[in-house]
Design a protein around this motif. Structure first.
Motif, PDB file in Angstrom:
ATOM      1  N   ARG A  60       8.760   6.240  -0.125  1.00  0.00           N
ATOM      2  CA  ARG A  60       8.964   6.517   1.091  1.00  0.00           C
ATOM      3  C   ARG A  60       8.014   7.759   1.788  1.00  0.00           C
ATOM      4  NH1 ARG A  60      13.932   9.519   0.250  1.00  0.00           N
ATOM      5  NH2 ARG A  60      14.323   9.027  -1.881  1.00  0.00           N
ATOM      6  N   ARG A  61       7.793   8.086   2.795  1.00  0.00           N
ATOM      7  CA  ARG A  61       6.852   9.209   3.146  1.00  0.00           C
ATOM      8  C   ARG A  61       7.827  10.372   4.005  1.00  0.00           C
ATOM      9  NH1 ARG A  61       1.508   8.323   6.042  1.00  0.00           N
ATOM     10  NH2 ARG A  61       2.980   7.854   7.817  1.00  0.00           N
ATOM     11  N   SER A  62       8.688   9.791   4.733  1.00  0.00           N
ATOM     12  CA  SER A  62       9.576  10.882   5.182  1.00  0.00           C
ATOM     13  C   SER A  62      10.951  11.086   4.601  1.00  0.00           C
ATOM     14  CB  SER A  62      10.167  10.283   6.964  1.00  0.00           C
ATOM     15  OG  SER A  62       9.014   9.859   7.653  1.00  0.00           O
ATOM     16  N   VAL A  70       6.956  16.137   0.990  1.00  0.00           N
ATOM     17  CA  VAL A  70       5.957  15.182   1.865  1.00  0.00           C
ATOM     18  C   VAL A  70       4.465  15.564   1.452  1.00  0.00           C
ATOM     19  CG1 VAL A  70       4.965  14.504   4.068  1.00  0.00           C
ATOM     20  CG2 VAL A  70       7.516  15.067   3.976  1.00  0.00           C
ATOM     21  N   VAL A  73       4.119  13.454  -1.706  1.00  0.00           N
ATOM     22  CA  VAL A  73       4.073  12.028  -1.764  1.00  0.00           C
ATOM     23  C   VAL A  73       2.950  11.217  -0.997  1.00  0.00           C
ATOM     24  CG1 VAL A  73       5.423  11.466   0.335  1.00  0.00           C
ATOM     25  CG2 VAL A  73       5.512   9.908  -1.478  1.00  0.00           C
ATOM     26  N   LEU A  74       2.190  12.247  -0.195  1.00  0.00           N
ATOM     27  CA  LEU A  74       1.163  11.693   0.610  1.00  0.00           C
ATOM     28  C   LEU A  74      -0.088  11.710  -0.351  1.00  0.00           C
ATOM     29  CD1 LEU A  74       1.279  13.570   3.979  1.00  0.00           C
ATOM     30  CD2 LEU A  74       2.041  11.000   3.380  1.00  0.00           C
ATOM     31  N   LEU A  77       0.603   8.679  -2.790  1.00  0.00           N
ATOM     32  CA  LEU A  77       0.167   7.487  -2.356  1.00  0.00           C
ATOM     33  C   LEU A  77      -1.006   7.148  -2.188  1.00  0.00           C
ATOM     34  CD1 LEU A  77       2.116   5.272  -0.706  1.00  0.00           C
ATOM     35  CD2 LEU A  77       1.694   6.637   1.369  1.00  0.00           C
ATOM     36  N   LEU A 120       4.812  12.622  11.013  1.00  0.00           N
ATOM     37  CA  LEU A 120       4.742  11.276  10.318  1.00  0.00           C
ATOM     38  C   LEU A 120       5.127  10.342  11.293  1.00  0.00           C
ATOM     39  CD1 LEU A 120       6.317  12.091   6.770  1.00  0.00           C
ATOM     40  CD2 LEU A 120       3.817  11.926   7.526  1.00  0.00           C
ATOM     41  N   ASP A 150       4.364   2.781   6.737  1.00  0.00           N
ATOM     42  CA  ASP A 150       3.429   3.177   5.545  1.00  0.00           C
ATOM     43  C   ASP A 150       4.458   3.683   4.290  1.00  0.00           C
ATOM     44  OD1 ASP A 150       0.419   4.933   5.241  1.00  0.00           O
ATOM     45  OD2 ASP A 150       1.043   3.249   4.341  1.00  0.00           O
ATOM     46  N   ALA A 151       5.233   2.562   3.819  1.00  0.00           N
ATOM     47  CA  ALA A 151       6.119   3.127   2.587  1.00  0.00           C
ATOM     48  C   ALA A 151       6.508   1.540   2.192  1.00  0.00           C
ATOM     49  CB  ALA A 151       7.508   3.632   3.565  1.00  0.00           C
TER      50      ALA A 151
END
Ligand SMILES: Cc1cc2nc3c(=O)[nH]c(=O)nc-3n(C[C@H](O)[C@H](O)[C@H](O)COP(=O)(O)OP(=O)(O)OC[C@H]3O[C@@H](n4cnc5c(N)ncnc54)[C@H](O)[C@@H]3O)c2cc1C
Length: 386
Positions: A60-62, A70, A73-74, A77, A120, A150-151
């Motif tokens: 996940r991003r959020s 965050v 994870v960005l 990704l 996001l 985008d997850a």
């Protein structure tokens, strides 16, 4: 295997203890920087006793666990995308992730905190919208859905193997079935003993998952090991619940919840929930009917028809800190040693970012990504350790 001091096969710039997701990513990142790396893993390659096995993990991003995750994870990704491009099998599937919970719930509030703090993209979907886009997913009245595109899914077993393969391709020496019995600081370096050999290194990274407290007994870290069950159901109408018709999901009725992945890559619909205390060396019995029923009851409410009788299960371990956050830090007494338990049940998605972070910490003493909130000292200030 020799163990003379200058035996190059037992000398390294960096030694990694534990080759689950985090240790494999660390060995990979270190080897790609040209370091001599030795990775030591207690069990066979691909074993299923730790925290990183199984077909899939959600990315996940959020991040509900907090906006501080965050940036991690960005970064991860981008690095998952690169590994996916390099691999002959898909490592990543970004089909979106949806949260369904009572409107105004804590889950949604946490999602929004991260999404807003980091600008996001996401969509707020009403029950009718969800029914149109994901017909298999039922959103009860008074509930709301938050969706981010985008997850989605990381293919866990494949990802760990791909990181190990790339590490070896860049010169890393990965030893499986070689449990570390003890380690000690030796001047500015370290000495690591296994039944097979004694290794010497300039730096040590301990990514031992549920066994972290055993290898760092003197620190008395307040980590709790939990047994977690995942169930994979083979729905009677599989295409209704496959990755083209359903995103990854977090479903909460306000008190309890499940997370899951649609049918993908030949697998059925996977669901998991919270854990129960256990010890890492305990042989985990298969999932009980009660454990399956507990998950099924939530699935039946939100994904009727998904939880068929045809199912498979796996057990796995969480290593959880009292505050639910990661442990990433230098050993308080030995700066050449880095300690990492980035788990608490939500670490996999960050793996490709954490590997380079641990090498940065080991080699240059600091990391470019924000990890200050994961320090060991927080347990001392909170009185969790003396
Ligand atoms: C069922 C389940 C579902 C999950 N779902 C998600 C998800 O959807 N998204 C997400 O982001 N995260 C998820 N997680 C969390 C994530 O999988 C973990 O945070 C992550 O895998 C932790 O990796 P690790 O490398 O720290 O631990 P591990 O993979 O357990 O690695 C530790 C390794 O150290 C080895 N070791 C221990 N002691 C020694 C020793 N003395 N000598 C040598 N080797 C040793 C162990 O054998 C093991 O291989 C889930 C976890 C579980 C269990």
């Amino acid at each position: 295997m020799g163990n003379a001091v200058n035996d190059t096969s037992t000398r390294a710039d960096l030694i990694v203890i534990g080759l689950g997701a985090m240790g494999s990513a660390t060995a990979d990142a270190a080897a790609r920087r040209g370091l001599r790396v030795i990775g030591l893993e207690a069990f066979e390659q691909g074993h299923r006793r730790g925290s990183s096995h199984g077909a899939t993990r959600i990315i996940r991003r959020s991040i509900e666990e907090g906006p501080q995750y965050v940036p991690l994870v960005l970064d991860a990704l981008a690095r998952w995308r690169q590994l996916d491009e390099e691999s002959d099998q898909p490592i990543l599937h970004l089909g979106g992730a949806i949260r369904v919970a009572p409107a105004g719930s804590a889950l949604h509030a946490a999602f929004l905190r991260s999404a807003v703090a980091h600008h996001l993209d996401f969509e707020r979907l009403q029950p009718g919208d969800v029914h149109e886009r994901f017909p298999a997913l039922v959103v009860p009245d008074g509930f709301e859905a938050l969706f981010e595109q985008d997850a989605g899914v990381v293919f866990a077993d494949r990802a760990v193997r791909a990181l190990q393969t790339r590490a070896v391709r860049h010169g890393a020496s990965l030893q499986f079935d070689e449990p570390v019995s003890q380690w000690r600081a030796d001047g500015d370096g370290v000495v690591v003993d296994t039944p097979q050999a004694t290794y010497r290194g300039d730096r040590l990274v301990i990514t031992a998952g549920a066994w972290t407290t055993q290898l760092l007994a003197s620190l008395a870290l307040p980590l709790v090991v939990q047994r977690v069950v995942n169930v994979t159901f083979q729905p009677t109408v599989p295409q209704r619940f496959d990755h083209e018709h359903l995103p990854a999901f977090l479903l909460s009725d306000g008190t309890s919840g499940v997370y899951g992945v649609p049918a993908i890559g030949g697998e059925g619909v996977k669901v998991g929930g919270s854990g129960s205390p256990t010890s890492p060396d305990e042989t985990q019995p298969p999932a009980s009917d009660d454990e399956v029923t507990a998950l099924r009851s939530v699935v039946d409410r939100f994904l009727p028809g998904a939880a068929s009788s045809d199912r498979s299960t796996l057990t796995c371990l969480y290593t959880t800190a009292p505050d639910g956050h990661f442990v990433i830090d230098h050993h308080p007494d030995h700066p050449q040693v880095v300690v990492a338990s980035p788990c608490s049940g939500h670490g996999f998605k960050y793996t490709t970012a954490i590997g380079p972070v641990l090498v940065d910490l080991a080699v240059s003493g600091s990391a470019s990504l924000p990890i200050d909130s994961f320090g060991i000292s927080r347990f001392i200030t909170s009185g969790a350790v003396k």
